[in-house]
Design a protein around this motif. Structure first.
Motif, PDB file in Angstrom:
ATOM      1  N   TRP A  55     -17.321  -9.208  -2.335  1.00  0.00           N
ATOM      2  CA  TRP A  55     -18.088  -8.448  -3.407  1.00  0.00           C
ATOM      3  C   TRP A  55     -19.489  -8.689  -3.568  1.00  0.00           C
ATOM      4  N   TRP A 107     -19.820  -4.114 -11.401  1.00  0.00           N
ATOM      5  CA  TRP A 107     -18.239  -4.472 -11.234  1.00  0.00           C
ATOM      6  C   TRP A 107     -17.408  -3.350 -11.645  1.00  0.00           C
ATOM      7  N   THR A 108     -16.330  -2.742 -10.812  1.00  0.00           N
ATOM      8  CA  THR A 108     -15.330  -1.869 -11.088  1.00  0.00           C
ATOM      9  C   THR A 108     -14.122  -2.009 -11.532  1.00  0.00           C
ATOM     10  N   GLY A 109     -13.927  -3.236 -11.249  1.00  0.00           N
ATOM     11  CA  GLY A 109     -12.490  -4.009 -11.612  1.00  0.00           C
ATOM     12  C   GLY A 109     -12.007  -4.636 -10.409  1.00  0.00           C
ATOM     13  N   GLU A 110     -11.095  -5.396 -10.590  1.00  0.00           N
ATOM     14  CA  GLU A 110     -10.244  -5.700  -9.527  1.00  0.00           C
ATOM     15  C   GLU A 110      -9.543  -4.746  -8.500  1.00  0.00           C
ATOM     16  N   THR A 111      -9.655  -5.224  -7.011  1.00  0.00           N
ATOM     17  CA  THR A 111      -9.228  -4.129  -6.422  1.00  0.00           C
ATOM     18  C   THR A 111      -7.915  -4.865  -5.892  1.00  0.00           C
ATOM     19  N   HIS A 159      -8.740 -14.570  -4.217  1.00  0.00           N
ATOM     20  CA  HIS A 159      -9.569 -14.309  -5.306  1.00  0.00           C
ATOM     21  C   HIS A 159     -10.982 -14.708  -4.920  1.00  0.00           C
TER      22      HIS A 159
END
Length: 82
Positions: free
Chosen positions: A13, A25-29, A6
């Motif tokens: 990021w 922020w587009t969310g967790e990849t 992480h």
């Protein structure tokens, strides 16, 4: 390992956000498979960050930034004389 992966991904990021000039922020990849071991995290992070650090920030030609020895600095998209 989850925390190490992480942190490495968050660092990349952040670098991408600086290069893109926006913190979106587009969310967790998905976690890349190579981030499953400590060595894998270190190698992946070094390569990914190295690739980004080699790019001029915000599309500027890094050669246009005068060295501090010339009493000029790069600030907010312009060269400022000291």
């Amino acid at each position: 390992m989850e925390l190490a992966a992480h942190m490495a991904m968050a660092d990349i990021w952040f670098a991408d956000s600086i290069l893109n000039g926006a913190f979106v922020w587009t969310g967790e990849t998905a976690v890349p498979a190579e981030l499953s071991t400590p060595d894998g995290v270190a190698v992946w992070h070094e390569k990914q960050l190295g690739d980004r650090l080699a790019k001029p920030k915000f599309g500027q030609d890094a050669s246009s930034i005068a060295p501090l020895g010339d009493r000029k600095i790069w600030h907010d998209g312009q060269v400022v004389a000291l």
